[in-house]
Scaffold this motif. Sequence first.
Motif, PDB file in Angstrom:
ATOM      1  N   GLU A 202     -10.329 -16.167  36.607  1.00  0.00           N
ATOM      2  CA  GLU A 202     -10.709 -17.208  35.661  1.00  0.00           C
ATOM      3  C   GLU A 202     -11.638 -16.667  34.572  1.00  0.00           C
ATOM      4  O   GLU A 202     -11.529 -17.058  33.397  1.00  0.00           O
ATOM      5  N   MET A 203     -12.540 -15.767  34.955  1.00  0.00           N
ATOM      6  CA  MET A 203     -13.413 -15.153  33.960  1.00  0.00           C
ATOM      7  C   MET A 203     -12.601 -14.351  32.950  1.00  0.00           C
ATOM      8  O   MET A 203     -12.840 -14.419  31.736  1.00  0.00           O
ATOM      9  N   ALA A 204     -11.632 -13.584  33.451  1.00  0.00           N
ATOM     10  CA  ALA A 204     -10.797 -12.779  32.560  1.00  0.00           C
ATOM     11  C   ALA A 204      -9.929 -13.669  31.671  1.00  0.00           C
ATOM     12  O   ALA A 204      -9.751 -13.388  30.477  1.00  0.00           O
ATOM     13  N   LEU A 205      -9.385 -14.739  32.236  1.00  0.00           N
ATOM     14  CA  LEU A 205      -8.539 -15.644  31.466  1.00  0.00           C
ATOM     15  C   LEU A 205      -9.327 -16.269  30.320  1.00  0.00           C
ATOM     16  O   LEU A 205      -8.810 -16.404  29.193  1.00  0.00           O
ATOM     17  N   GLN A 206     -10.562 -16.630  30.565  1.00  0.00           N
ATOM     18  CA  GLN A 206     -11.395 -17.183  29.502  1.00  0.00           C
ATOM     19  C   GLN A 206     -11.692 -16.122  28.441  1.00  0.00           C
ATOM     20  O   GLN A 206     -11.596 -16.400  27.231  1.00  0.00           O
ATOM     21  N   TYR A 207     -12.011 -14.910  28.892  1.00  0.00           N
ATOM     22  CA  TYR A 207     -12.407 -13.855  27.950  1.00  0.00           C
ATOM     23  C   TYR A 207     -11.269 -13.494  27.003  1.00  0.00           C
ATOM     24  O   TYR A 207     -11.496 -13.310  25.797  1.00  0.00           O
ATOM     25  N   VAL A 208     -10.044 -13.402  27.537  1.00  0.00           N
ATOM     26  CA  VAL A 208      -8.934 -12.992  26.660  1.00  0.00           C
ATOM     27  C   VAL A 208      -8.546 -14.104  25.693  1.00  0.00           C
ATOM     28  O   VAL A 208      -7.776 -13.853  24.746  1.00  0.00           O
ATOM     29  N   HIS A 209      -9.044 -15.319  25.900  1.00  0.00           N
ATOM     30  CA  HIS A 209      -8.840 -16.391  24.934  1.00  0.00           C
ATOM     31  C   HIS A 209      -9.960 -16.444  23.892  1.00  0.00           C
ATOM     32  O   HIS A 209      -9.921 -17.267  22.975  1.00  0.00           O
ATOM     33  N   GLU A 210     -10.950 -15.567  24.031  1.00  0.00           N
ATOM     34  CA  GLU A 210     -12.073 -15.526  23.085  1.00  0.00           C
ATOM     35  C   GLU A 210     -12.121 -14.236  22.289  1.00  0.00           C
ATOM     36  O   GLU A 210     -12.511 -14.235  21.118  1.00  0.00           O
ATOM     37  N   ARG A 211     -11.715 -13.138  22.892  1.00  0.00           N
ATOM     38  CA  ARG A 211     -11.847 -11.810  22.300  1.00  0.00           C
ATOM     39  C   ARG A 211     -10.630 -11.461  21.449  1.00  0.00           C
ATOM     40  O   ARG A 211      -9.488 -11.671  21.862  1.00  0.00           O
ATOM     41  N   LYS A 212     -10.887 -10.933  20.252  1.00  0.00           N
ATOM     42  CA  LYS A 212      -9.797 -10.516  19.364  1.00  0.00           C
ATOM     43  C   LYS A 212      -9.715  -8.995  19.272  1.00  0.00           C
ATOM     44  O   LYS A 212     -10.736  -8.309  19.238  1.00  0.00           O
ATOM     45  N   GLN A 213      -8.508  -8.502  19.229  1.00  0.00           N
ATOM     46  CA  GLN A 213      -8.230  -7.087  18.944  1.00  0.00           C
ATOM     47  C   GLN A 213      -6.910  -7.036  18.178  1.00  0.00           C
ATOM     48  O   GLN A 213      -6.002  -7.844  18.434  1.00  0.00           O
ATOM     49  N   GLY A 214      -6.786  -6.089  17.250  1.00  0.00           N
ATOM     50  CA  GLY A 214      -5.537  -5.976  16.490  1.00  0.00           C
ATOM     51  C   GLY A 214      -5.216  -7.208  15.678  1.00  0.00           C
ATOM     52  O   GLY A 214      -4.038  -7.542  15.464  1.00  0.00           O
ATOM     53  N   GLY A 215      -6.261  -7.927  15.258  1.00  0.00           N
ATOM     54  CA  GLY A 215      -6.060  -9.088  14.414  1.00  0.00           C
ATOM     55  C   GLY A 215      -5.665 -10.348  15.142  1.00  0.00           C
ATOM     56  O   GLY A 215      -5.365 -11.372  14.509  1.00  0.00           O
ATOM     57  N   ASP A 216      -5.647 -10.338  16.484  1.00  0.00           N
ATOM     58  CA  ASP A 216      -5.231 -11.519  17.218  1.00  0.00           C
ATOM     59  C   ASP A 216      -5.983 -11.589  18.544  1.00  0.00           C
ATOM     60  O   ASP A 216      -6.547 -10.600  19.012  1.00  0.00           O
ATOM     61  N   LEU A 217      -5.990 -12.779  19.144  1.00  0.00           N
ATOM     62  CA  LEU A 217      -6.601 -12.916  20.454  1.00  0.00           C
ATOM     63  C   LEU A 217      -5.911 -12.011  21.460  1.00  0.00           C
ATOM     64  O   LEU A 217      -4.696 -11.793  21.395  1.00  0.00           O
TER      65      LEU A 217
END
Length: 426
Positions: A296-311
């Motif tokens: 759940e922590m990872a799922l939240q983080y990847v919806h907040e962090r951007k790389q390569g111009g996208d989440l």
Amino acid sequence: MRLSKELKLPSISMTGFETPLSTEELAIQNSVHLFAKNVLRPLGQELDKLSAEEVIAPGSPYYSVFAEAAKLGLDSSLLEQLPPEMAVRVESLIGEEMGWGDPGLAISLAAAGFPLEMARAVGNQELMDLCAGKIGCWMITHPNKGSDVTTYDVQRDWAKGAPGNKGNMLATVGKDEIVINGQCSAWVSNGAVAQVALGYLGADYGDGYFAEDGRPNGVAAIIPLDLPGVSKGKPLRKIGQRSLPQGEIYFDNVKIPKRFAVALKDEYYGNHTSAWSYAGTHMGQTFTGVARAAFEMALQYVHERKQGGDLLINHQLTRFRIGDMLRRVELCRGVARRSLAYARMTPEGHAYATASAKVTITQEAMKVVDEAMQLYGGAGTSLEYPIEKLFRDTRAALIEDGENNLLTMRLGFLAQQLYAEGWAQN
């Protein structure tokens, strides 16, 4: 076949792809989840920053967890009122939520009630009264008898011609009294704070510490820890599960009435495997919760962090990694519940079977936590994010309650024993 007339997202709950829960089950799950969210997780994070000595010091916030947990009103008497299948599911839901909150505190709470649960199991009201309201521990590992406590078949599973390992906690069992000397290991959960113990000791009944085949004799007993001759070592300093106080307990001619025994000579190993099996089921539920927390922590983080111009979540590789983590959480839950059902409902369970489930769950949980930490990138190594704590907490689980490689070897030995009795020869 059940047909849907329209395309919809699947049913999902806190515990993943769950079959429908009853109103009572949902109420219990929600109340424990709030306890895990509002009490266990913040308290676990607070205790993680303290030294081992500060965790157990008078006035430490650690002690508040017992009063808060008592408010839930959840104990084995509740489970006994439920149909067996429902009781297993509820016990699993509770254990998972506790682990989701904080594994160290979850294990501490489970260990705290272990002596009382044993007293209830043997139906001894005096021992129930003795254990009620006290912080308990389970003393089974010795400084010189760690994994050796899992040896049941000395003739086939021990060095030829050598007696078994009687350990460092030893008892002399007399007509009316048991005298205890020696010490338990530093890895005893709650050992640094316990007021009463469920102890498994090498025992001399007047004919020595070993049976004719070299297997050590033993006694299991409830031991008050405020008796003359009982002392404790320093609390163990650890990299993970720092909210779980562990430490040695020493015995110098400590005397208890023989009626405090819960298993004497002939019943010792049967009781031993039952207790270990009971404890192992808690490990499975707890670290299913840990795996879910990391996911759940990872799922939240990847919806907040951007790389390569996208989440991050919009990258195909991230979706694969998230999907793989979710698959492993579901695997943990399935194995944990099946193991729990087997331990609680089968006519003859066995600790090696339950222990093998603990291996699968903790190793899968470690993979989930490791991948979650990797998705965080450099931030995952920072003390500002909670994922690094889960990494430390979970790493310990591959060793506690039985080292995973050794437990897997024991499962192979059990397969050998069962085959000799005709299993898998159809």
